[in-house]
Design an enzyme around this catalytic site. Structure first.
Site, PDB file in Angstrom:
ATOM      1  N   TYR A 160     -37.106 -10.003  46.417  1.00  0.00           N
ATOM      2  CA  TYR A 160     -35.954  -9.899  45.528  1.00  0.00           C
ATOM      3  C   TYR A 160     -34.815 -10.800  46.012  1.00  0.00           C
ATOM      4  CZ  TYR A 160     -31.565  -7.839  43.839  1.00  0.00           C
ATOM      5  OH  TYR A 160     -30.307  -7.654  43.337  1.00  0.00           O
ATOM      6  N   ASP A 188     -24.430  -2.087  38.741  1.00  0.00           N
ATOM      7  CA  ASP A 188     -23.832  -2.970  39.744  1.00  0.00           C
ATOM      8  C   ASP A 188     -22.452  -3.415  39.265  1.00  0.00           C
ATOM      9  OD1 ASP A 188     -23.110  -4.981  41.527  1.00  0.00           O
ATOM     10  OD2 ASP A 188     -25.012  -6.041  41.401  1.00  0.00           O
TER      11      ASP A 188
END
Length: 121
Positions: free
Chosen positions: A14, A38
């Site tokens: 990632y 986020d």
């Protein structure tokens, strides 16, 4: 749910994709129905791969590097601190918590950070 995935390898993949890939590449790491928040408490939950790709599009034109600082795993979930450097101008050190499915795709991601975790370089 009893399955084993190498969460540390998935987190490293990632971070590498965030630094070197496109928003589509990063979104492809997520399950079709994944969720992304986020920052946590920021008021917006991104649901589904298409929405998640839209979230990452802001980073497509940026010069990014990432560095894994701390990693913890528990089953099919991981929590980690990493640094993301943006064009040599700023460094952000969020804590992210991810869940993975048996295929190694991200099913949920939450990022914990605020302006206190941003350093201008």
């Amino acid at each position: 749910m009893t399955y084993v995935v190498d969460t540390e390898a998935l987190v490293k993949r990632y971070l590498d994709t965030v630094a070197n890939g496109t928003s589509a590449d990063v979104a492809a790491l997520y399950a079709e129905d994944a969720t992304l928040e986020d920052p946590v408490g920021g008021g917006q939950m991104h649901i589904g791969r298409h929405a998640i790709e839209g979230f990452y599009q802001a980073m497509d034109a940026a010069d990014l590097t990432t560095e894994l600082l701390t990693f913890r795993s528990g089953g099919h979930e991981a929590a980690f601190v990493f640094a993301i450097n943006v064009g040599g101008a700023m460094r952000i050190e969020p804590i992210e918590v991810m869940s993975f499915d048996r295929d190694g795709q991200i099913t949920a991601m939450k990022a914990y950070w605020s302006q206190d975790n941003v350093t201008m370089l």
